[in-house]
Design a protein around this motif. Sequence first.
Motif, PDB file in Angstrom:
ATOM      1  N   UNK A  12      47.943  17.086  18.510  1.00  0.00           N
ATOM      2  CA  UNK A  12      48.876  15.971  18.652  1.00  0.00           C
ATOM      3  C   UNK A  12      48.991  15.459  20.080  1.00  0.00           C
ATOM      4  N   UNK A  13      48.666  16.306  21.059  1.00  0.00           N
ATOM      5  CA  UNK A  13      48.831  15.914  22.450  1.00  0.00           C
ATOM      6  C   UNK A  13      50.282  15.919  22.892  1.00  0.00           C
ATOM      7  N   UNK A  14      51.193  16.442  22.069  1.00  0.00           N
ATOM      8  CA  UNK A  14      52.623  16.468  22.385  1.00  0.00           C
ATOM      9  C   UNK A  14      53.055  17.878  22.764  1.00  0.00           C
ATOM     10  N   UNK A  15      54.110  17.969  23.545  1.00  0.00           N
ATOM     11  CA  UNK A  15      54.743  19.252  23.795  1.00  0.00           C
ATOM     12  C   UNK A  15      55.587  19.623  22.583  1.00  0.00           C
ATOM     13  N   UNK A  16      55.728  20.903  22.370  1.00  0.00           N
ATOM     14  CA  UNK A  16      56.455  21.374  21.196  1.00  0.00           C
ATOM     15  C   UNK A  16      57.942  21.088  21.313  1.00  0.00           C
ATOM     16  N   UNK A  17      58.523  20.636  20.215  1.00  0.00           N
ATOM     17  CA  UNK A  17      59.965  20.447  20.145  1.00  0.00           C
ATOM     18  C   UNK A  17      60.424  20.696  18.717  1.00  0.00           C
ATOM     19  N   UNK A  18      61.584  21.302  18.569  1.00  0.00           N
ATOM     20  CA  UNK A  18      62.166  21.555  17.256  1.00  0.00           C
ATOM     21  C   UNK A  18      63.584  20.990  17.239  1.00  0.00           C
ATOM     22  N   UNK A  19      63.999  20.512  16.100  1.00  0.00           N
ATOM     23  CA  UNK A  19      65.323  19.916  15.956  1.00  0.00           C
ATOM     24  C   UNK A  19      66.415  20.936  16.268  1.00  0.00           C
ATOM     25  N   UNK A  20      67.478  20.476  16.900  1.00  0.00           N
ATOM     26  CA  UNK A  20      68.582  21.366  17.248  1.00  0.00           C
ATOM     27  C   UNK A  20      69.429  21.760  16.040  1.00  0.00           C
ATOM     28  N   UNK A  21      69.337  20.971  14.921  1.00  0.00           N
ATOM     29  CA  UNK A  21      70.120  21.303  13.732  1.00  0.00           C
ATOM     30  C   UNK A  21      69.275  21.982  12.656  1.00  0.00           C
ATOM     31  N   UNK A  22      68.145  21.379  12.315  1.00  0.00           N
ATOM     32  CA  UNK A  22      67.291  21.952  11.270  1.00  0.00           C
ATOM     33  C   UNK A  22      66.084  22.617  11.931  1.00  0.00           C
ATOM     34  N   UNK A  23      64.993  22.806  11.170  1.00  0.00           N
ATOM     35  CA  UNK A  23      63.813  23.471  11.746  1.00  0.00           C
ATOM     36  C   UNK A  23      62.573  22.578  11.678  1.00  0.00           C
ATOM     37  N   UNK A  24      62.752  21.288  11.444  1.00  0.00           N
ATOM     38  CA  UNK A  24      61.622  20.375  11.529  1.00  0.00           C
ATOM     39  C   UNK A  24      61.204  20.253  12.992  1.00  0.00           C
ATOM     40  N   UNK A  25      59.883  20.207  13.199  1.00  0.00           N
ATOM     41  CA  UNK A  25      59.385  20.225  14.567  1.00  0.00           C
ATOM     42  C   UNK A  25      58.168  19.324  14.714  1.00  0.00           C
ATOM     43  N   UNK A  26      57.516  19.406  15.853  1.00  0.00           N
ATOM     44  CA  UNK A  26      56.400  18.517  16.153  1.00  0.00           C
ATOM     45  C   UNK A  26      55.093  18.918  15.483  1.00  0.00           C
ATOM     46  N   UNK A  45      73.933  22.438   3.687  1.00  0.00           N
ATOM     47  CA  UNK A  45      74.866  23.550   3.814  1.00  0.00           C
ATOM     48  C   UNK A  45      74.546  24.768   2.982  1.00  0.00           C
ATOM     49  N   UNK A  46      73.326  24.869   2.471  1.00  0.00           N
ATOM     50  CA  UNK A  46      72.938  25.994   1.625  1.00  0.00           C
ATOM     51  C   UNK A  46      72.287  27.127   2.404  1.00  0.00           C
ATOM     52  N   UNK A  47      71.952  26.886   3.663  1.00  0.00           N
ATOM     53  CA  UNK A  47      71.256  27.880   4.476  1.00  0.00           C
ATOM     54  C   UNK A  47      71.626  27.665   5.933  1.00  0.00           C
ATOM     55  N   UNK A  48      71.727  28.721   6.691  1.00  0.00           N
ATOM     56  CA  UNK A  48      71.992  28.572   8.111  1.00  0.00           C
ATOM     57  C   UNK A  48      70.681  28.405   8.865  1.00  0.00           C
ATOM     58  N   UNK A  49      70.754  27.754   9.992  1.00  0.00           N
ATOM     59  CA  UNK A  49      69.559  27.583  10.815  1.00  0.00           C
ATOM     60  C   UNK A  49      69.034  28.939  11.283  1.00  0.00           C
ATOM     61  N   UNK A  50      69.941  29.847  11.594  1.00  0.00           N
ATOM     62  CA  UNK A  50      69.538  31.179  12.052  1.00  0.00           C
ATOM     63  C   UNK A  50      68.723  31.906  10.989  1.00  0.00           C
ATOM     64  N   UNK A  51      69.160  31.815   9.731  1.00  0.00           N
ATOM     65  CA  UNK A  51      68.410  32.462   8.642  1.00  0.00           C
ATOM     66  C   UNK A  51      67.042  31.812   8.461  1.00  0.00           C
ATOM     67  N   UNK A  52      66.984  30.490   8.614  1.00  0.00           N
ATOM     68  CA  UNK A  52      65.713  29.782   8.470  1.00  0.00           C
ATOM     69  C   UNK A  52      64.733  30.192   9.568  1.00  0.00           C
ATOM     70  N   UNK A  53      65.218  30.243  10.794  1.00  0.00           N
ATOM     71  CA  UNK A  53      64.356  30.641  11.916  1.00  0.00           C
ATOM     72  C   UNK A  53      63.814  32.053  11.692  1.00  0.00           C
ATOM     73  N   UNK A  54      64.648  32.940  11.209  1.00  0.00           N
ATOM     74  CA  UNK A  54      64.213  34.311  10.959  1.00  0.00           C
ATOM     75  C   UNK A  54      63.160  34.369   9.867  1.00  0.00           C
ATOM     76  N   UNK A  55      63.368  33.604   8.789  1.00  0.00           N
ATOM     77  CA  UNK A  55      62.384  33.580   7.694  1.00  0.00           C
ATOM     78  C   UNK A  55      61.033  33.055   8.170  1.00  0.00           C
TER      79      UNK A  55
END
Length: 387
Positions: free
Chosen positions: A9-23, A309-319
């Motif tokens: 992609x030529x982009x630096x990595x970034x991830x959303x501060x709320x969810x886990x969608x990223x570059x 509201x069905x999952x926390x971001x922390x749980x998603x990052x861990x998974x």
Amino acid sequence: MTTTAVRGSGRSYQVCRRCVMDTSDTHISFDETGLCEYCQHFDTTIAPNWQHGGDPARQLPELVRKIKKVGQRARYDCVIGVSGGLDSSYAAYVAVKKLGLRPLLYHVDAGWNTAHAVRNIASLVDGLGLDLVTDVINWSEMQDLQLAFFKAQVPDLDMPQDVAFFSSLYRYARRNDINFVVTGTNFLTECCREPEEWGAYPGIDRGLVRDIHRKFGHRKLRTFPIADVLEYRILYHYIYRIRRVDILNFIPYSKLQAEQELAENLGWQPFLHKHHESRFTRFFEDYWLREKFGYDKRKAHFSSLIMTGEMTREDAVKRLESPELDEQTMAGEFSFIAAKLGIAENDLRQLFSGPNGTVRSFRNKHMLISAGWNLLRRVGLERRLLR
């Protein structure tokens, strides 16, 4: 957040501060606070119009009355396509137990059902007292088409199954004069639609499917069902008067609560993750797509649950720190998939190592389909972000 380069992609990595969608979605954008466009779209477009038990849900009683009235003289007043997964299973449960509808269950067997999925479908039939029709896709044609997609080196490997599921269901509804197709499509678990580059082509494109098969397939597709997007959007909707009803968007819907209801009342059992009812889809999403192309669909799946509201971001990052299936299990799946497709495991590994391609290299109706999506969004019939 800016330390790792994104593949190709030529982009630096970034991830959303709320969810886990990223570059790994190479076209994603963020606002000045680090909130991704999917979260922004959810806040501005989906959430305010969601029929999740709010005022718009008042439409539900009238909709149910219409379904019952239209189908009052028929054996079934609607048809529900079921896979054994949560969303379609709960849609069937709600239709019968909470809305009093008389659905026919319809299942398309593309050759990849897990035993778990088969048991769940049986629990719906027995527990709800419903009839089931199963369309078994010609395996030689299914196998040949899937191999063609592998050889095309595209990330859309699940397109043959999706085309078969959707096309067969609507063809059956038309041939049997069933006017309502109840689905498990919903905002709760699917409000964050996977970007198109992750293998999420936005519609059934007969020209695309046939072009890939013409170049890499060997058997004629004599019986394989393909309902082109124009056929679906015009003929089925305006001529045949078949209406799709995403019933779960009209009611309060909780993933955990739905799993508990189905388990307690029907003996239905949950899966480890979304789409694991298909052994092929499980392999494709959990291994092939992630390891070959660098796309992890769990990011979209988990992001939907975070937004709703069905999952926390922390749980998603861990998974996301590890795959859903361990390395030993996946190695066995690699051998199984190769054998099922009728090729040597080494040949499948060579395809895995080949250069990645895109469906844009083949004849397609992408511009037309995208225009259709944009029109649906403008008139309020589609809320999700399509990219």
